[in-house]
Design a protein around this motif. Structure first.
Motif: not given
Length: 548
Positions: A346-348, A354-355, A278-281, A315-322
């Motif tokens: 851009p993102m792969m 890490d986040e 997963p990609v953590r942003l 609310r913490s500005g986070r999003i996790v992409l599968d």
């Protein structure tokens, strides 16, 4: 400075040739570095020396003979489909890291592997719930000291394990290259092993669509080499001409491959494929570093895919992409109020790691005008719907010649806001935005805001025209005039035209006979004659008796 730049370029060639680790090569004197690099043999003719560490989980239930058979058949497939570009060696004893937590591995932990190999493959075989065997692994590149994303592949039956392992190895492998320059806005890459003839098309180290990560090799004051990834930048191959790959530069930076760097440096690249992590942003507003909550994140495939919504920041500005949110390189866009783009990167997919904290300018003034434009646009659309419904009703009344209903509909139309009202509000809003942009010296009228101003102006000009209702008004006025003229003409005609009686026949001519009774239709007998009434004082004949 002039001597240091060629030295750094030589170190980059050593890095990609895989003959020694970069840190060790940086400490060698210049003659020894040149000798180790073998400058007579270009890197595009060098194969990749790979060491495979294969760990078997007890859940796989593979004995030594079964594992040997899988490896032997897999090596035969590698020779058949890949060939000379890969020189694979199976480690007699797998590293304990291959059987551990591959997600938590760090590149520094893997720096102790033999630098004589260009790549280290850490692969674990385990059981899977819906498949017989599952392969999980990561690639470590000794030259760049970079750990690739986690890859997975499954074999539905044990006999399919060698073929599944081949597919897994193709996903695991990432080529390396030197960035030799730029031409026409494209990056030119000299790809290692590109001139080594493969056994089949599957064995080509780089082809159209291959994605690379650009790296910058910076020489420090103590002659050490730092390998830094250029952030939010990728190179996608558009064309391969021999060992040279021509790549599109996909980056959030204006000039990611710039040479305006204070220290001696050179550029290299390593391939990357979609992984299974997963990609953590985390998005933060620039300045106070407050969390960017409630923003919408979209993604579109490079170069011209259609955007799709991925989710909203918490609310913490986070999003996790599968890991499977896309199948290739994408452009992520963060939107405020679902309209104004805040940042594009851009993102792969499945790159993992890490986040990542991504700061951006929240553009409060721009977002405010976006909201006001949306509100004004909603008003215009509501008015267009009301006018359209009223116009259809007037059209039906005109076809039925119900002019009283037409007059009532035109009265309703007269109560609606005119086009000039909305045009004036839009013009005032744009003038206010221009003044605030000049006063704050920040971009308020962005390209997106200007496009929305133009779209709303076109919407007002096209759909708030009065031409249709003007035609209905003119038709009603003409009908009223016709009715008035007809009503005035009828009494005058009755007053001016006297009634003339029928003239008598000329003397000596008999009067016209009365119209004969209707004769029977041809082919039908005449109706029976009605009997004459009896004389006075004589009773009428009863029914059924002859009248005599």
């Amino acid at each position: 400075m002039s001597r240091a730049v060629p030295r750094c370029a030589t170190l980059a060639a050593i890095l990609l040739a895989g003959l020694a680790r970069v840190s060790a090569a940086a400490e060698l004197p210049a003659p020894e570095v040149a000798a180790a690099a073998r400058p007579g043999e270009p890197i595009d003719r060098l194969p990749y020396r790979i060491e495979l560490h294969l760990a078997v989980d007890p859940s796989a239930r593979l004995d030594r003979a079964s594992l040997s058979r899988i490896v032997r058949e897999w090596q035969a497939l590698v020779r058949r489909f890949v060939g000379p570009p890969w020189a694979v060696t199976v480690a007699p004893k797998a590293s304990p890291l291959a059987g551990g937590n591959l997600q938590a591995l760090d590149g520094e932990v893997l720096s102790g592997f033999d630098p004589g190999f260009d790549k280290i493959w850490l692969v674990r075989i385990s059981a899977s719930g819906d498949a017989a065997l599952a392969f999980t692994g990561r690639e470590y590149d000794t030259g760049t000291r970079r750990l690739g994303p986690v890859q997975e592949q499954r074999a539905s039956v044990p006999d399919d394990a060698p073929r599944a392992l081949l597919r897994f190895a193709l996903e695991l492998f990432n080529p390396t290259a030197l960035i030799t320059g730029q031409e026409g806005g494209r990056a030119l890459l000299l790809v290692r092993g590109a001139s080594v003839a493969p056994a089949s098309e599957l064995g080509r180290v780089a082809s159209k669509g291959t994605v690379f990560l650009p790296l910058r090799l910076v020489t420090t004051r103590d002659n050490a080499v730092l390998i830094r990834r250029i952030p939010f930048s990728y190179l996608q191959v558009e064309q391969v001409d021999g060992p040279v790959a021509r790549c599109a530069i996909v980056s959030a930076l204006r000039d990611p491959l710039t040479q305006r760097v204070s220290r001696p440096n050179s550029l290299a690249a390593i391939g990357i494929k979609p992984g299974k992590s997963p990609v953590r942003l985390r998005f933060l507003t620039r300045g106070d570093q407050s969390p960017a909550a409630g923003y919408t994140l979209t993604a579109r495939a490079v170069p011209d895919g259609h955007p799709q919504e991925l989710g909203m920041t918490d609310r913490s500005g986070r999003i996790v992409l599968d890991a499977d949110f896309a199948t290739g390189l994408v452009i992520l866009r963060l939107l405020a109020a679902n309209t104004e783009p805040m940042v594009e990167i851009p993102m792969m997919p499945g790159e993992g790691g890490d986040e990542r904290d991504i700061p951006f300018d929240p553009k409060p003034l721009t977002v405010g005008y976006q909201v006001r434009l949306e509100a004004l646009r909603d008003e215009v659309i509501d008015l267009v719907a009301i006018r359209s419904r009223l116009e259809k009703r007037l059209e039906a009344r005109l076809q039925g010649e119900d002019y009283d209903a037409i007059e009532q509909g035109l009265k309703e139309y007269a109560l609606l806001p005119r086009r000039d009202v909305f045009a004036k509000r839009l013009e005032d809003l744009k003038n206010q935005a221009t003044k605030e942009e000049a006063a704050s010296k920040t971009a308020v009228l962005t390209k997106n805001v200007q496009a929305r101003f133009n779209d709303l102006q076109a919407l007002i000009d096209r759909y708030l025209s009065d031409d249709a209702f003007t035609s209905y008004t003119e038709a009603l006025e003409r009908k009223k005039a016709e009715r008035a003229d007809s009503a005035a003409a009828r009494p005058a005609a009755r007053k001016d035209t006297p009634r003339t009686p029928a003239s008598p026949p000329p003397p000596g001519e008999p009067a016209a006979p009365a119209a004969p009774a209707s004769s029977p239709a041809p082919g039908f007998p005449p109706p029976p004659a009605r009997p004459a009434p009896p004389p006075a004082g004589q009773p009428a004949a009863s029914k059924g008796e002859p009248p005599f």
